[in-house]
Design a protein around this motif. Structure first.
Motif, PDB file in Angstrom:
ATOM      1  N   LYS A   1      18.023  -0.877 -25.920  1.00 45.76           N
ATOM      2  CA  LYS A   1      16.697  -0.332 -25.615  1.00 45.76           C
ATOM      3  C   LYS A   1      16.317  -0.626 -24.164  1.00 45.76           C
ATOM      4  CE  LYS A   1      12.717   1.530 -26.777  1.00 45.76           C
ATOM      5  NZ  LYS A   1      12.617   2.951 -27.117  1.00 45.76           N
ATOM      6  N   ILE A   2      16.563  -1.857 -23.772  1.00 46.06           N
ATOM      7  CA  ILE A   2      16.255  -2.249 -22.392  1.00 46.06           C
ATOM      8  C   ILE A   2      17.078  -1.426 -21.415  1.00 46.06           C
ATOM      9  CG2 ILE A   2      16.476  -4.134 -20.712  1.00 46.06           C
ATOM     10  CD1 ILE A   2      15.819  -6.049 -23.080  1.00 46.06           C
ATOM     11  N   ALA A   3      18.351  -1.208 -21.754  1.00 43.20           N
ATOM     12  CA  ALA A   3      19.230  -0.422 -20.879  1.00 43.20           C
ATOM     13  C   ALA A   3      18.739   1.018 -20.781  1.00 43.20           C
ATOM     14  CB  ALA A   3      20.659  -0.455 -21.417  1.00 43.20           C
ATOM     15  N   GLU A   4      18.296   1.587 -21.946  1.00 46.44           N
ATOM     16  CA  GLU A   4      17.772   2.957 -21.938  1.00 46.44           C
ATOM     17  C   GLU A   4      16.526   3.049 -21.059  1.00 46.44           C
ATOM     18  OE1 GLU A   4      17.056   3.950 -25.969  1.00 46.44           O
ATOM     19  OE2 GLU A   4      19.181   3.936 -26.516  1.00 46.44           O
ATOM     20  N   ASN A   5      15.645   2.065 -21.219  1.00 43.92           N
ATOM     21  CA  ASN A   5      14.422   2.044 -20.413  1.00 43.92           C
ATOM     22  C   ASN A   5      14.750   1.943 -18.929  1.00 43.92           C
ATOM     23  OD1 ASN A   5      12.883   2.204 -22.706  1.00 43.92           O
ATOM     24  ND2 ASN A   5      12.452   0.003 -22.801  1.00 43.92           N
ATOM     25  N   ALA A   6      15.752   1.112 -18.648  1.00 47.92           N
ATOM     26  CA  ALA A   6      16.153   0.931 -17.245  1.00 47.92           C
ATOM     27  C   ALA A   6      16.663   2.242 -16.676  1.00 47.92           C
ATOM     28  CB  ALA A   6      17.221  -0.155 -17.137  1.00 47.92           C
ATOM     29  N   THR A   7      17.442   2.984 -17.489  1.00 41.88           N
ATOM     30  CA  THR A   7      17.962   4.281 -17.039  1.00 41.88           C
ATOM     31  C   THR A   7      16.825   5.256 -16.792  1.00 41.88           C
ATOM     32  OG1 THR A   7      19.970   3.912 -18.322  1.00 41.88           O
ATOM     33  CG2 THR A   7      19.510   6.182 -17.656  1.00 41.88           C
ATOM     34  N   THR A   8      15.873   5.294 -17.735  1.00 43.48           N
ATOM     35  CA  THR A   8      14.720   6.192 -17.603  1.00 43.48           C
ATOM     36  C   THR A   8      13.913   5.839 -16.362  1.00 43.48           C
ATOM     37  OG1 THR A   8      14.608   6.391 -19.993  1.00 43.48           O
ATOM     38  CG2 THR A   8      12.644   7.055 -18.770  1.00 43.48           C
ATOM     39  N   ASP A   9      13.694   4.547 -16.182  1.00 43.60           N
ATOM     40  CA  ASP A   9      12.932   4.092 -15.019  1.00 43.60           C
ATOM     41  C   ASP A   9      13.643   4.469 -13.729  1.00 43.60           C
ATOM     42  OD1 ASP A   9      11.105   3.076 -16.720  1.00 43.60           O
ATOM     43  OD2 ASP A   9      11.745   0.984 -16.523  1.00 43.60           O
ATOM     44  N   ALA A  10      14.961   4.314 -13.742  1.00 45.95           N
ATOM     45  CA  ALA A  10      15.737   4.628 -12.542  1.00 45.95           C
ATOM     46  C   ALA A  10      15.628   6.113 -12.211  1.00 45.95           C
ATOM     47  CB  ALA A  10      17.207   4.233 -12.754  1.00 45.95           C
ATOM     48  N   GLU A  11      15.672   6.927 -13.296  1.00 51.91           N
ATOM     49  CA  GLU A  11      15.555   8.371 -13.097  1.00 51.91           C
ATOM     50  C   GLU A  11      14.175   8.719 -12.522  1.00 51.91           C
ATOM     51  OE1 GLU A  11      16.506  12.379 -13.093  1.00 51.91           O
ATOM     52  OE2 GLU A  11      17.786  10.604 -13.333  1.00 51.91           O
ATOM     53  N   ALA A  12      13.162   8.077 -13.053  1.00 51.66           N
ATOM     54  CA  ALA A  12      11.791   8.330 -12.581  1.00 51.66           C
ATOM     55  C   ALA A  12      11.654   7.942 -11.124  1.00 51.66           C
ATOM     56  CB  ALA A  12      10.792   7.550 -13.443  1.00 51.66           C
TER      57      ALA A  12
END
Lengths: 107, 154
Positions: B132-143
Motif C-alpha cells: 500500500k505504501i509503495a502504491e501511494n509512493a508511486t501515485t505521489d510520484a506521478e502527481a
C-alpha cells in the motif's frame, strides 16, 4: 530411563522409597523437562535472531519466555501438590502401621 | 493441597495462557488504516521476507517438536513410576498428576502453534501495508511529475 522401583517395600508403602521416588520425579521428570524447555528456547531465540530483527521480534521472544516461565511455574506447583499429597498418604500409612499391632502388656 | 486442587490450579494456568493468546489476537489499526489481526502486540511490526519467514516457521516447528519430545519422554518416565506404584492406591494420584502435566504441556504446544500463526498473519499484513505504501509512493510520484511538468519558467 530412571530406576524407579521401590525395592524395600513390603506392603506397597515404604517411607524411604516414596521419598526417593518423589525426589526422582522432581529431578528426572520436572527438572529435566524445565531444563530442556529453557535450553530449547535458547535455540529458538537464536534462530529467530538470525531471521527477524526489531521491536516485534524482541516482543515475540519476551512473550515466548513469559509462557515458558508460566509453564515452569505450573510444573513446580503441580509437583509440590503431588509431593504434599503423597507424603500425607505415606505418613497416614505409617500411622496405621504404628497402630496395627499393639504390644502385649507385660504379664 | 489435594491433587484435585492442583488440577484446578493447572487448569486455571492453562486458561490464563489461553486468555493471553486471545488477548494477543485482538485487532489493531494497521499502517493501512484497516483493522488487522494483531500478533502479540506487535506494534512497529517489521516483517520478514518469504525465505526468512520459512526459516522462522521451521525454527518454531523445531521448538514445538522439542516440547513434544519432552512430553513423550515424560510419559516414558511416568510409565516407570506407574509400575513402581502398581498395586497400591497411590497409582490414582500419580495418574492424575501425569494427566494434568500432559494436558498442560499439550496446551502449551497448541499455544506455540497459535503464536506461529499469529506471526504469519502479522507478516502478511505487514506485506500488504508495504504494498500500500509503495502504491501511494508511486501515485505521489506521478502527481509530483505531472505537477512538475505544469511548471513553466518564465
Amino acid at each position: 530411563m530412571p530406576n524407579l522401583t521401590i525395592d524395600n517395600a513390603t506392603v506397597g508403602y515404604d517411607t524411604a522409597g516414596v521419598r526417593s521416588l518423589l525426589d526422582k520425579i522432581k529431578a528426572e521428570v520436572i527438572h529435566d523437562a524445565e531444563t530442556a524447555m529453557k535450553q530449547k528456547a535458547i535455540n529458538l531465540f537464536n534462530a529467530v535472531d538470525e531471521v527477524w530483527r526489531g521491536v516485534s521480534a524482541e516482543k515475540f521472544k519476551a512473550n515466548m519466555q513469559q509462557d515458558i516461565d508460566k509453564i515452569i511455574e505450573a510444573l513446580d506447583a503441580s509437583y509440590n501438590s503431588l509431593d504434599a499429597e503423597v507424603s500425607q498418604i505415606a505418613k497416614a500409612m505409617g500411622d496405621v502401621d504404628v497402630e496395627l499391632v499393639e504390644t502385649r502388656a507385660a504379664a | 493441597m489435594a491433587i484435585e486442587d492442583a488440577t484446578s490450579v493447572i487448569q486455571h494456568r492453562k486458561e490464563d495462557i489461553y486468555t493471553k493468546v486471545n488477548q494477543a489476537m485482538t485487532t489493531v489499526t494497521s499502517q493501512t488504516g484497516q483493522d488487522t489481526p494483531r500478533a502479540y502486540g506487535l506494534t512497529n511490526f517489521a516483517g520478514m521476507n518469504q525465505r526468512d519467514l520459512a526459516l522462522f516457521d521451521g525454527a518454531v516447528d523445531t521448538y514445538r517438536g522439542d516440547i513434544q519430545e519432552i512430553i513423550n519422554k515424560m510419559e516414558n518416565q511416568m510409565d516407570a513410576i506407574r509400575q513402581a506404584f502398581r498395586g497400591n492406591n497411590l497409582v490414582a494420584r500419580v495418574s492424575v498428576f501425569i494427566t494434568a502435566i500432559k494436558d498442560l504441556l499439550n496446551a502449551y504446544v497448541a499455544t506455540i502453534e497459535q503464536e506461529k500463526i499469529l506471526v504469519e498473519d502479522a507478516n502478511q499484513n505487514w506485506e500488504a501495508a508495504q504494498r500500500k505504501i509503495a502504491e501511494n509512493a508511486t501515485t505521489d510520484a506521478e502527481a509530483i511529475r505531472t505537477a512538475a511538468q505544469g511548471v513553466t519558467l518564465s
